[in-house]
Design a protein around this motif. Structure first.
Motif, PDB file in Angstrom:
ATOM      1  N   VAL A   1      -6.357 -21.591  -0.623  1.00 11.70           N
ATOM      2  CA  VAL A   1      -5.186 -20.733  -0.464  1.00 11.70           C
ATOM      3  C   VAL A   1      -3.915 -21.567  -0.527  1.00 11.70           C
ATOM      4  N   GLN A   2      -3.027 -21.243  -1.463  1.00 10.32           N
ATOM      5  CA  GLN A   2      -1.718 -21.885  -1.551  1.00 10.32           C
ATOM      6  C   GLN A   2      -0.690 -21.133  -0.721  1.00 10.32           C
ATOM      7  N   TRP A   3      -0.805 -19.804  -0.728  1.00 12.97           N
ATOM      8  CA  TRP A   3       0.037 -18.965   0.126  1.00 12.97           C
ATOM      9  C   TRP A   3      -0.625 -17.600   0.275  1.00 12.97           C
ATOM     10  N   LYS A   4      -0.248 -16.876   1.301  1.00 13.47           N
ATOM     11  CA  LYS A   4      -0.708 -15.493   1.473  1.00 13.47           C
ATOM     12  C   LYS A   4       0.383 -14.705   2.170  1.00 13.47           C
ATOM     13  N   THR A   5       0.466 -13.432   1.826  1.00 13.26           N
ATOM     14  CA  THR A   5       1.481 -12.547   2.392  1.00 13.26           C
ATOM     15  C   THR A   5       0.799 -11.291   2.904  1.00 13.26           C
ATOM     16  N   ASP A   6       0.973 -10.998   4.190  1.00 12.08           N
ATOM     17  CA  ASP A   6       0.341  -9.826   4.795  1.00 12.08           C
ATOM     18  C   ASP A   6       1.146  -8.564   4.510  1.00 12.08           C
ATOM     19  N   ILE A   7       0.433  -7.463   4.281  1.00 15.23           N
ATOM     20  CA  ILE A   7       1.026  -6.146   4.072  1.00 15.23           C
ATOM     21  C   ILE A   7       0.372  -5.197   5.069  1.00 15.23           C
ATOM     22  N   THR A   8       1.167  -4.530   5.878  1.00 10.42           N
ATOM     23  CA  THR A   8       0.616  -3.678   6.935  1.00 10.42           C
ATOM     24  C   THR A   8       0.864  -2.195   6.710  1.00 10.42           C
ATOM     25  N   SER A   9       1.486  -1.827   5.589  1.00 10.49           N
ATOM     26  CA  SER A   9       1.851  -0.425   5.391  1.00 10.49           C
ATOM     27  C   SER A   9       1.036   0.269   4.311  1.00 10.49           C
ATOM     28  N   ASP A  10       0.147  -0.451   3.627  1.00  9.35           N
ATOM     29  CA  ASP A  10      -0.644   0.149   2.568  1.00  9.35           C
ATOM     30  C   ASP A  10      -1.727  -0.835   2.150  1.00  9.35           C
ATOM     31  N   SER A  11      -2.713  -0.340   1.390  1.00  8.08           N
ATOM     32  CA  SER A  11      -3.754  -1.186   0.816  1.00  8.08           C
ATOM     33  C   SER A  11      -3.433  -1.411  -0.653  1.00  8.08           C
ATOM     34  N   LEU A  12      -3.076  -2.632  -1.011  1.00  7.64           N
ATOM     35  CA  LEU A  12      -2.670  -2.935  -2.378  1.00  7.64           C
ATOM     36  C   LEU A  12      -3.923  -3.122  -3.236  1.00  7.64           C
ATOM     37  N   VAL A  13      -4.271  -2.086  -3.979  1.00  7.67           N
ATOM     38  CA  VAL A  13      -5.553  -2.044  -4.665  1.00  7.67           C
ATOM     39  C   VAL A  13      -5.451  -2.278  -6.172  1.00  7.67           C
ATOM     40  N   SER A  14      -4.250  -2.304  -6.719  1.00  9.05           N
ATOM     41  CA  SER A  14      -4.115  -2.389  -8.171  1.00  9.05           C
ATOM     42  C   SER A  14      -4.314  -3.817  -8.663  1.00  9.05           C
ATOM     43  N   ALA A  15      -4.481  -3.933  -9.979  1.00  8.91           N
ATOM     44  CA  ALA A  15      -4.403  -5.237 -10.616  1.00  8.91           C
ATOM     45  C   ALA A  15      -2.962  -5.727 -10.553  1.00  8.91           C
ATOM     46  N   VAL A  16      -2.788  -7.040 -10.719  1.00 10.52           N
ATOM     47  CA  VAL A  16      -1.451  -7.606 -10.681  1.00 10.52           C
ATOM     48  C   VAL A  16      -0.778  -7.419 -12.043  1.00 10.52           C
ATOM     49  N   ALA A  17       0.533  -7.147 -12.027  1.00 10.42           N
ATOM     50  CA  ALA A  17       1.342  -7.129 -13.239  1.00 10.42           C
ATOM     51  C   ALA A  17       2.435  -8.175 -13.071  1.00 10.42           C
ATOM     52  N   LEU A  18       2.573  -9.060 -14.045  1.00 13.83           N
ATOM     53  CA  LEU A  18       3.535 -10.145 -13.952  1.00 13.83           C
ATOM     54  C   LEU A  18       4.777  -9.841 -14.773  1.00 13.83           C
ATOM     55  N   SER A  19       5.926 -10.305 -14.261  1.00 18.47           N
ATOM     56  CA  SER A  19       7.171 -10.182 -15.015  1.00 18.47           C
ATOM     57  C   SER A  19       7.113 -11.086 -16.237  1.00 18.47           C
ATOM     58  N   SER A  20       8.042 -10.881 -17.165  1.00 11.61           N
ATOM     59  CA  SER A  20       8.010 -11.615 -18.428  1.00 11.61           C
ATOM     60  C   SER A  20       8.116 -13.120 -18.226  1.00 11.61           C
ATOM     61  N   ASP A  21       8.851 -13.553 -17.210  1.00  9.87           N
ATOM     62  CA  ASP A  21       8.951 -14.984 -16.936  1.00  9.87           C
ATOM     63  C   ASP A  21       7.914 -15.459 -15.926  1.00  9.87           C
ATOM     64  N   ARG A  22       7.029 -14.524 -15.505  1.00  7.05           N
ATOM     65  CA  ARG A  22       5.908 -14.818 -14.617  1.00  7.05           C
ATOM     66  C   ARG A  22       6.345 -15.365 -13.259  1.00  7.05           C
ATOM     67  N   THR A  23       7.537 -14.976 -12.819  1.00 10.97           N
ATOM     68  CA  THR A  23       8.010 -15.382 -11.492  1.00 10.97           C
ATOM     69  C   THR A  23       7.801 -14.290 -10.448  1.00 10.97           C
ATOM     70  N   LEU A  24       7.526 -13.053 -10.891  1.00 16.04           N
ATOM     71  CA  LEU A  24       7.287 -11.947  -9.976  1.00 16.04           C
ATOM     72  C   LEU A  24       5.928 -11.328 -10.265  1.00 16.04           C
ATOM     73  N   SER A  25       5.203 -10.998  -9.211  1.00 10.05           N
ATOM     74  CA  SER A  25       3.945 -10.276  -9.341  1.00 10.05           C
ATOM     75  C   SER A  25       4.105  -8.915  -8.671  1.00 10.05           C
ATOM     76  N   VAL A  26       3.716  -7.854  -9.369  1.00  7.71           N
ATOM     77  CA  VAL A  26       3.885  -6.488  -8.881  1.00  7.71           C
ATOM     78  C   VAL A  26       2.515  -5.887  -8.592  1.00  7.71           C
ATOM     79  N   PHE A  27       2.380  -5.268  -7.410  1.00  4.65           N
ATOM     80  CA  PHE A  27       1.144  -4.593  -7.016  1.00  4.65           C
ATOM     81  C   PHE A  27       1.474  -3.164  -6.595  1.00  4.65           C
ATOM     82  N   VAL A  28       0.448  -2.296  -6.652  1.00  6.15           N
ATOM     83  CA  VAL A  28       0.596  -0.909  -6.233  1.00  6.15           C
ATOM     84  C   VAL A  28      -0.447  -0.606  -5.170  1.00  6.15           C
TER      85      VAL A  28
END
Length: 285
Positions: free
Chosen positions: A197-224
């Motif tokens: 593990v390099q890093w982890k971020t906890d989410i307490t308001s939902d279960s993020l079940v989608s595949a990851v989508a990366l921004s064009s410069d690959r600096t942002l990862s989007v989950f649903v």
């Protein structure tokens, strides 16, 4: 009385309204290919061919121009939904394991002896001689040359397939998808060489079940999330950059797409489009 506007329609000598399609304008059907069992994958097109997996355990190769079947390869069980291509090989999964098939010869060049639990949803990720596959509570890295397992990491329930961003494997742990809030839902940045593990971020308001989508410069990862949360995270640190919540019916989440400053999210039978107005976010999309 207010004036009423009238619309005029131009009609040519044949009686067809100008600007409307005639029967001859419609695209012609080039070919039709039938299968012994229903297809289970989206068609994957590479090098002038169409590849389709079916319930009859076969991966089919169809010539794109003629519709002729080039080969059918039995992979041992029903072919899962996601196929991917890398260096002349089509990769996919079935309950019997993950496989790779040479697109020219139909030879099985890669296979694993490990059965896949909860198979069918995710697509294998191939990079630098390794294949990464998430299924159920297990995320596994395989050596493509040997088929051997290099490492695996277990958690409550891995979300969609991972992706790589600047040497970091980004993936979600959906946690307990039947409990909201889910205290175990989190995003991971993993070292692809050993799964640490390099890093982890906890989410307490939902279960993020989608595949990851990366921004064009690959600096942002989007989950649903299963219940409407859409969030973006810094791929280098895991820091949450923004979030939005969508009201919707049902809990079916598709693959989000990031394009032209928009995140497009299929939710159930509807698609949600949200323009990201925050300047820092727009610069990253």
């Amino acid at each position: 009385m207010g004036s009423q506007s009238q619309e005029t329609e131009k009609v040519d000598q044949s009686g067809t309204k100008e600007g409307t399609a005639t029967q001859t304008d419609l695209p012609a059907k080039e070919w039709t290919q039938s299968f012994p069992a229903p297809p289970t994958t989206q068609p994957l097109i590479r090098d002038g061919n169409v590849f389709v997996g079916c319930q009859d355990h076969n991966l089919y190769k169809i010539d794109l121009q003629t519709g002729q079947q080039e080969f059918a390869v039995d992979v041992g069980d029903e072919v899962g939904r996601g196929l991917t291509y890398a260096e002349g090989v089509i990769y996919g999964s079935s309950p019997a394991g993950v496989f790779g098939i040479d697109t020219e010869t139909g030879e099985i060049t890669f296979s694993t002896s490990e059965q896949i639990t909860g198979f069918g949803i995710n697509t294998p990720l191939v990079s630098q001689g390794r294949l990464y596959y998430s299924s159920g509570s297990r995320l596994t890295a395989f050596d493509i040359a040997s088929g051997d397992r290099i490492w695996d990491k277990r958690t409550a329930s891995w979300g969609g397939q991972p992706d790589l961003a600047d040497g970091t494997l980004i993936v979600s742990d959906a946690g307990d998808t039947d409990t909201i809030p889910s205290e175990k839902s989190r995003i991971y940045g993993l070292d692809p060489t050993d799964g640490s593990v390099q890093w982890k971020t906890d989410i307490t308001s939902d279960s993020l079940v989608s595949a990851v989508a990366l921004s064009s410069d690959r600096t942002l990862s989007v989950f649903v999330g299963r219940y409407g949360l859409t969030a973006a995270f810094d791929t280098a640190t895991g820091e949450e950059r923004w979030r939005a919540t969508v009201d919707r019916d049902g809990n079916v989440v598709g693959q989000p797409v990031v394009t032209q400053g928009l995140v497009i999210v299929p939710l159930g039978v509807m698609a949600f489009m949200r323009m990201m107005l925050h300047q820092a976010v727009v610069n990253g999309l």
